[in-house]
Design a protein around this motif. Structure first.
Motif, PDB file in Angstrom:
ATOM      1  N   PHE A 147       0.667  -1.032   0.059  1.00 18.43           N
ATOM      2  CA  PHE A 147       0.116   0.074   0.073  1.00 18.43           C
ATOM      3  C   PHE A 147       0.874   1.288  -0.046  1.00 18.43           C
ATOM      4  O   PHE A 147       1.988   1.235   0.607  1.00 18.43           O
ATOM      5  N   ILE A 148       0.515   2.388  -0.890  1.00 20.52           N
ATOM      6  CA  ILE A 148       1.320   3.543  -0.673  1.00 20.52           C
ATOM      7  C   ILE A 148       0.143   4.519  -0.666  1.00 20.52           C
ATOM      8  O   ILE A 148      -1.100   4.314  -0.710  1.00 20.52           O
ATOM      9  N   HIS A 149       0.658   5.601  -0.133  1.00 23.33           N
ATOM     10  CA  HIS A 149      -0.515   6.977   0.003  1.00 23.33           C
ATOM     11  C   HIS A 149       0.007   7.838  -1.011  1.00 23.33           C
ATOM     12  O   HIS A 149       1.074   8.424  -1.262  1.00 23.33           O
ATOM     13  N   ASP A 150      -1.145   8.277  -1.887  1.00 20.73           N
ATOM     14  CA  ASP A 150      -0.864   9.160  -3.029  1.00 20.73           C
ATOM     15  C   ASP A 150      -2.302   9.722  -3.069  1.00 20.73           C
ATOM     16  O   ASP A 150      -3.197   9.296  -3.463  1.00 20.73           O
ATOM     17  N   ARG A 151      -2.491  11.003  -2.717  1.00 22.62           N
ATOM     18  CA  ARG A 151      -3.615  11.841  -2.818  1.00 22.62           C
ATOM     19  C   ARG A 151      -4.131  11.859  -4.138  1.00 22.62           C
ATOM     20  O   ARG A 151      -5.301  11.980  -4.452  1.00 22.62           O
ATOM     21  N   ARG A 152      -3.455  11.888  -5.107  1.00 29.41           N
ATOM     22  CA  ARG A 152      -3.773  12.091  -6.314  1.00 29.41           C
ATOM     23  C   ARG A 152      -4.631  10.828  -6.883  1.00 29.41           C
ATOM     24  O   ARG A 152      -5.623  10.996  -7.662  1.00 29.41           O
ATOM     25  N   PHE A 153      -4.682   9.794  -6.142  1.00 31.74           N
ATOM     26  CA  PHE A 153      -5.473   8.401  -6.445  1.00 31.74           C
ATOM     27  C   PHE A 153      -6.673   8.226  -5.235  1.00 31.74           C
ATOM     28  O   PHE A 153      -7.013   7.056  -5.163  1.00 31.74           O
ATOM     29  N   GLY A 154      -6.624   9.212  -4.526  1.00 29.38           N
ATOM     30  CA  GLY A 154      -7.494   9.028  -3.472  1.00 29.38           C
ATOM     31  C   GLY A 154      -7.110   8.694  -2.058  1.00 29.38           C
ATOM     32  O   GLY A 154      -8.054   8.154  -0.987  1.00 29.38           O
ATOM     33  N   GLY A 155      -5.729   8.612  -1.729  1.00 26.39           N
ATOM     34  CA  GLY A 155      -5.235   8.374  -0.642  1.00 26.39           C
ATOM     35  C   GLY A 155      -4.657   7.121  -0.749  1.00 26.39           C
ATOM     36  O   GLY A 155      -3.557   6.940  -1.370  1.00 26.39           O
ATOM     37  N   GLY A 197     -11.596  -0.058  -1.534  1.00 24.62           N
ATOM     38  CA  GLY A 197     -12.463  -0.713  -2.802  1.00 24.62           C
ATOM     39  C   GLY A 197     -12.518   0.154  -3.986  1.00 24.62           C
ATOM     40  O   GLY A 197     -12.493   1.273  -3.823  1.00 24.62           O
ATOM     41  N   GLY A 198     -12.565  -0.699  -5.195  1.00 24.30           N
ATOM     42  CA  GLY A 198     -12.780   0.011  -6.218  1.00 24.30           C
ATOM     43  C   GLY A 198     -11.357   0.394  -7.017  1.00 24.30           C
ATOM     44  O   GLY A 198     -10.277   0.605  -6.318  1.00 24.30           O
ATOM     45  N   LEU A 199     -11.320   0.071  -8.427  1.00 21.87           N
ATOM     46  CA  LEU A 199     -10.245   0.326  -9.081  1.00 21.87           C
ATOM     47  C   LEU A 199      -9.717   1.697  -9.641  1.00 21.87           C
ATOM     48  O   LEU A 199     -10.517   2.832  -9.394  1.00 21.87           O
ATOM     49  N   ILE A 200      -8.432   2.135  -9.520  1.00 19.97           N
ATOM     50  CA  ILE A 200      -8.010   3.318  -9.796  1.00 19.97           C
ATOM     51  C   ILE A 200      -8.048   3.649 -11.396  1.00 19.97           C
ATOM     52  O   ILE A 200      -7.789   2.890 -12.433  1.00 19.97           O
ATOM     53  N   ARG A 201      -8.952   4.691 -11.725  1.00 17.58           N
ATOM     54  CA  ARG A 201      -9.264   5.013 -13.008  1.00 17.58           C
ATOM     55  C   ARG A 201      -8.887   6.297 -13.231  1.00 17.58           C
ATOM     56  O   ARG A 201      -8.432   7.257 -12.334  1.00 17.58           O
ATOM     57  N   GLY A 202      -9.129   6.782 -14.615  1.00 14.67           N
ATOM     58  CA  GLY A 202      -8.731   8.090 -14.912  1.00 14.67           C
ATOM     59  C   GLY A 202      -7.707   8.172 -16.080  1.00 14.67           C
ATOM     60  O   GLY A 202      -7.182   7.187 -16.389  1.00 14.67           O
ATOM     61  N   PRO A 203      -7.772   9.166 -16.585  1.00 12.80           N
ATOM     62  CA  PRO A 203      -6.703   9.329 -17.910  1.00 12.80           C
ATOM     63  C   PRO A 203      -5.516   9.380 -17.353  1.00 12.80           C
ATOM     64  O   PRO A 203      -4.881   9.963 -16.591  1.00 12.80           O
ATOM     65  N   MET A 204      -4.614   8.538 -18.206  1.00 14.82           N
ATOM     66  CA  MET A 204      -3.163   8.129 -17.909  1.00 14.82           C
ATOM     67  C   MET A 204      -3.114   7.893 -16.309  1.00 14.82           C
ATOM     68  O   MET A 204      -2.103   8.085 -16.020  1.00 14.82           O
ATOM     69  N   ALA A 205      -4.002   6.951 -15.824  1.00 17.01           N
ATOM     70  CA  ALA A 205      -3.688   6.771 -14.527  1.00 17.01           C
ATOM     71  C   ALA A 205      -2.344   5.755 -14.296  1.00 17.01           C
ATOM     72  O   ALA A 205      -1.620   5.968 -13.428  1.00 17.01           O
ATOM     73  N   ARG A 206      -2.355   4.673 -15.467  1.00 21.16           N
ATOM     74  CA  ARG A 206      -1.085   3.814 -15.234  1.00 21.16           C
ATOM     75  C   ARG A 206      -0.044   4.748 -15.295  1.00 21.16           C
ATOM     76  O   ARG A 206       1.136   4.416 -14.924  1.00 21.16           O
ATOM     77  N   GLU A 207       0.091   5.301 -16.275  1.00 21.36           N
ATOM     78  CA  GLU A 207       1.336   6.179 -16.493  1.00 21.36           C
ATOM     79  C   GLU A 207       1.602   7.163 -15.416  1.00 21.36           C
ATOM     80  O   GLU A 207       2.683   7.363 -15.121  1.00 21.36           O
ATOM     81  N   ARG A 208       0.616   7.718 -14.917  1.00 22.46           N
ATOM     82  CA  ARG A 208       0.972   8.602 -13.684  1.00 22.46           C
ATOM     83  C   ARG A 208       1.478   7.931 -12.373  1.00 22.46           C
ATOM     84  O   ARG A 208       2.366   8.330 -11.586  1.00 22.46           O
TER      85      ARG A 208
END
Length: 400
Positions: A120-128, A140-151
């Motif tokens: 687990f990492i903490h990253d506010r850009r992806f919700g905590g 719960g829930g997948l990390i989504r959004g434009p360029m999420a994997r690249e970011r």
């Protein structure tokens, strides 16, 4: 960094400090990177063999057996092909966990640089708090959004822009995940089913690369890790799986005999068991939990947290009173300055991802908390900490 370097703060008993030189996994990956860049292959710490002018470039195979610690190999490996070809031990990275160490093997970067400082990492850009490998939020829930994997994974892979070709051999269940696709850039990907499928895939890839004047095969096998988590690191299930792996390793060497292929095998970490009576449920200490700005992250054997401003003295008093003999509290920036996360340049979100403090657990102890929507995972075998069982991994080397 030496594994016996003097550290200006307390550590758990018998702690092994990560080595980011020739005696560590990071150093081994550095030698692999040099080979991919056109240099002659040599195992770190071993004398480079003489080479004739007409000698072909060797094919290099790296087999990463998730969870196979050196202590386990020494205890259960008598008569095995893996132990027979063991050269020495080396340290994992910190924390000694898949997210941090496997990413190092796929990038050549230390955790300070790639920023995956635990499951687990903490990253506010992806919700905590998120789990980067499956790209899921802890709640719960997948990390989504434009360029999420690249970011989330903004660095290059080990295989990109190299002089020599790479082939990435991965189980079919993982080969096309966002993490694997992102970290396999620059390599040909091969998916396999079952341990014999892995042996066949490596042998086929090695023959193809030999005819193409050399190259590199990175193969990953995850089953030993999964069984050790579920049943314990010295369970009958883990030992039986080790026998299967060893038979597969011996079969691979037989398949490649006389080809001149170099086979290196190691692990991302080892294991230690944490029985139920040594699991600290942090939610049972609501006053201490209120001193944190959010939930725990990192690993249950190396828990990272962000203390609220002004709470350090009270939290340290809590640890000394309630967790004495179970955990050691260290300021995360001190771990960073002492090189535990390895060399940089540092990831842009590293300060957030290491938090303000770390709870480094004594041997056998773990700490967990809960967040709404989270499914609890009971683990007997665990890793991520600094114990010898977790930190030392074997360096296995065979010339076929």
């Amino acid at each position: 960094m030496s594994a016996c370097r003097n550290i200006p703060f307390s550590l758990p008993r018998a702690a092994v400090v990560p080595d980011y030189g020739a005696n560590g996994l990071y150093g081994l990956v550095g030698a692999i990177r040099n080979y991919l860049d056109g240099q002659r292959w040599a195992v770190p710490g071993e004398e480079r063999p003489a080479r004739t002018q007409d000698e072909p470039v060797p094919v290099l195979v790296f087999l990463l057996i998730d969870g196979l610690g050196d202590a386990f190999l020494q205890r259960f490996g008598a008569g095995s092909a893996l132990l027979a070809h063991r050269r020495r031990r080396m340290t994992s990275v910190f924390p000694s966990t898949t997210a941090s160490a496997v990413t190092t093997t796929l990038t050549g970067l230390a955790p300070a640089r790639h920023g995956l400082t635990g499951w687990f990492i903490h990253d506010r850009r992806f919700g905590g708090v998120v789990a980067p490998l499956p790209m899921r939020k802890r709640s719960g829930g997948l990390i989504r959004g434009p360029m999420a994997r690249e970011r989330l994974f903004p660095y290059p892979s080990l295989f990109q822009n190299r002089r020599r070709k790479s082939i990435y051999v991965n189980p079919r269940s993982l080969a096309y995940s966002p993490y694997s696709v992102r970290h396999g850039r620059g390599a040909d990907r091969v998916a396999y089913r079952g341990i014999q499928g892995m042996v066949d895939a490596i042998a086929t890839a090695a023959r193809a690369l030999k005819s193409a004047a050399g190259g590199y095969i990175h193969a990953y096998y995850p089953v030993f890790d999964a069984l050790s988590h579920a049943h314990g690191c010295e369970s009958d299930e883990a030992v039986a799986q080790f026998r299967h792996i060893d038979a597969a390793f011996a079969a691979l060497l037989d398949e490649l005999a006389g080809t001149g292929v170099d086979v290196v095998a190691s692990a991302d970490h080892g294991f230690i068991d944490s029985p139920a009576e040594r699991v600290i449920r942090f939610e049972r200490f609501p006053e201490a939990a209120a001193m944190l700005a959010g939930p725990l992250f990192g690993e249950r054997r190396a828990a990272l947290c962000e203390l609220r401003r002004g709470a350090e003295d009270d939290f340290r008093s809590f640890v000394e009173a309630e967790l004495a003999g179970k955990a050691v509290l260290v300021r995360s920036p001190e771990l960073l300055r002492s090189g535990f996360f390895g060399p940089g340049p540092r990831h842009r979100q590293l300060r957030e991802r290491i938090g303000s403090h770390a709870l480094l657990m004594e041997p056998g102890w773990t700490i967990t908390d809960r967040v709404p929507g989270e499914h609890a995972h009971r683990m007997i075998g665990v890793h991520g900490g600094l114990s010898p069982q977790e930190m030392w991994v074997p360096l296995i080397h065979a010339r076929c």
